[in-house]
Design an enzyme around this catalytic site. Structure first.
Site, short mmCIF file in Angstrom:
data_model
loop_
_atom_site.label_atom_id
_atom_site.label_comp_id
_atom_site.label_asym_id
_atom_site.label_seq_id
_atom_site.Cartn_x
_atom_site.Cartn_y
_atom_site.Cartn_z
N GLY A 207 0.67 -1.28 0.12
CA GLY A 207 0.10 -0.44 -0.40
C GLY A 207 0.50 1.08 -0.29
O GLY A 207 2.04 1.41 -0.14
N SER A 208 0.33 2.07 0.73
CA SER A 208 1.06 4.01 0.41
C SER A 208 2.12 3.16 1.32
O SER A 208 2.67 2.93 2.25
CB SER A 208 -0.12 4.07 1.41
N GLY A 212 2.09 2.56 4.92
CA GLY A 212 3.40 0.89 5.50
C GLY A 212 4.09 1.74 6.89
O GLY A 212 4.09 0.73 7.82
N GLU A 229 5.61 -3.48 0.48
CA GLU A 229 5.83 -3.02 -0.66
C GLU A 229 5.14 -1.72 -1.03
O GLU A 229 3.39 -1.65 -0.85
CB GLU A 229 5.43 -4.36 -1.88
N CYS A 263 1.38 -0.73 -9.33
CA CYS A 263 2.96 -0.99 -8.15
C CYS A 263 4.04 -0.37 -9.15
O CYS A 263 5.19 0.70 -8.59
CB CYS A 263 2.93 -1.35 -7.41
#
Length: 457
Positions: A207-208, A212, A229, A263
């Protein structure tokens, strides 16, 4: 009762609404997973592999459901048929390598000693999955985690609530016990509280950057492993010797597929000055040829972005770049509604002072800059807070290898982009995070080493 709503980008309607688990119910789910895990780990590896393969097969009989639900939930056109190809490829590869990856490393097996390093499951695994590739990102961890003997709790993104349910249905139908794999609906506070209470031994988050950081703060002091990630601003570089048509086709597909919501999608391109004008002309033609529209229409090649607020970020980046001197080459499409439906855009005259070349866009826009050669390209490719993938288009593999060694990124591609090879470690650096997914290394992350030093006689 509090709920989470999936707002369909097709028309802004509520496509799915699900109640949020209370803190007590969430803790109970985590406790049931922990209680069920030892029996699951005690089953034969071959049994666990077979059940995961069976679940994947079940999903394979329901690809129409997959494609249609993805269109409603996050806007991907049905013409692309969902995600089953990549979903199956990743699960199959991890199942294939499991016996070797999970086998103990025997240092000595003599009449005097048995010395070995075994791999044991982490225990309970939390997967916090994203909406942009909701099946493939989930299976990256789900398949190897279950195969390795872990229990798994899946918290899927609000935008793709139905994907978690679909996966749970298939895995339970295949025979995976319900407490061993649970799909849950949680808010951020409850998720953080569970992590902080050490309800999980391993947390996988995609995610963002902000998300994270929140996950890592929650896990601080618990000593639970955290794999992240957190997105990218992935560059492509077209060298002077590149196949121009192949470079345009590959990089523009990497920039625009899934409405740019990848991503590892291409968000900035550096082209050798000798090819720059021709590349831009062809790239603009590709963007202008996209068909923006309802993702349920088989003629649509570019659906809406997953949410209006995501599209507004991209619009703002484009507007700011143009105001600062960039040129936008694609006129506004008729289907562009100022909301989730967004015209794909190609920008030139961009610089790294502009947000569109510096911050993650996660939408159908790409900036293109001319460069004089490898040194300039390397400097610009590295001038970024993210480090997920980088693509080099060239006929010289040795040059790509040399350039790749100097790039701060997780994966280096040559003459392709926007792909995840399950035999290679999916990882990143800098603000992309430090996950270790898929490949043999993925199993190392989802297990812990346990040493045996047994003296005989």
């Amino acid at each position: 009762m509090r709920t989470l709503d999936c707002i369909s980008p097709i028309d802004g309607s509520v496509h799915a609404r699900r109640p949020i688990l209370s803190a007590e119910a969430a803790q109970d789910a985590a406790s049931r997973a922990r209680a069920a895990q030892p029996d699951w780990a005690a089953r034969l590896l071959s049994d666990r592999i077979a059940l995961v393969r069976r679940a994947v097969e079940i999903i394979g009989t329901q690809t129409d459901r997959m494609a249609t639900e993805l269109a409603h939930q996050m806007g991907r056109p049905v013409r692309y048929g969902g995600e089953y190809g990549g979903f199956k490829e990743r699960a199959d590869y991890m199942a294939d390598i499991a016996p070797e990856a999970l086998a103990p490393t025997v240092i000595e097996d003599s009449d005097r000693f048995l010395r070995k390093i075994a791999r044991e499951p982490q225990g309970t695994v939390l997967i916090v999955a994203p909406w942009n590739y909701p099946y493939m990102t989930a299976i990256n961890t789900l398949a190897p985690a279950l195969i390795a003997g872990n229990a798994v709790v899946l918290k899927h993104a609000t935008q793709t609530l139905l994907v978690g349910e679909h996966l749970a249905e298939a895995f339970h139908a295949a025979g995976v016990p319900e407490d061993v794999f649970q799909n849950v609906v949680l808010d951020h506070d409850t998720t953080s509280a569970l992590i902080a209470s050490r309800a999980f031994d391993f947390v996988n988050f995609t995610g963002s950057v902000g998300g994270g950081r929140a996950i890592e703060r929650a896990a601080a002091g618990t000593f639970a492993a955290v794999s992240t990630e957190l997105g990218g601003k992935d560059p492509g570089y077209v060298r002077e010797d590149a196949d121009l048509d192949a470079a345009v086709d590959g990089l523009m597909d990497g920039a625009l597929f899934n409405s740019g919501q990848c991503c590892c999608g291409i968000e900035r391109i550096y082209v050798h000055e000798s090819l720059f004008d021709a590349f831009v002309e062809k790239a603009v033609s590709v963007a202008r040829g996209m068909v923006l529209g309802n993702p349920l229409d088989p003629e649509t090649t570019l659906g809406p972005m997953a949410h209006v607020r995501f599209a507004q970020v991209v619009r703002a980046q484009i507007a700011d770049a143009v105001a600062a001197g960039a040129t936008a080459h694609v006129p506004t499409f008729k289907a562009d509604d100022g909301g989730a439906y967004l015209t794909p855009q190609v920008l030139t005259g961009v610089t790294h002072d502009m947000a569109v070349m510096r911050e993650e866009s996660f939408g159908p826009v790409v900036g293109i800059m001319p460069v004089g050669g490898d040194e300039e390209a390397i400097a610009l490719m590295n001038d970024c807070q993210f480090g997920l993938t980088a693509a080099i288009y060239t006929r010289d593999a040795a040059a790509a290898d040399r350039i790749g060694a100097r790039l701060r990124t997780g994966t280096v591609f040559m003459n392709r982009c926007d792909y995840l090879d399950p035999a290679l470690c999916w990882t990143g650096c800098k603000d992309t995070g430090r996950g270790t997914g898929l490949s043999m290394l993925g199993y190392q992350a989802l297990t812990r080493p346990k040493s045996y030093h047994l003296k005989k006689g």
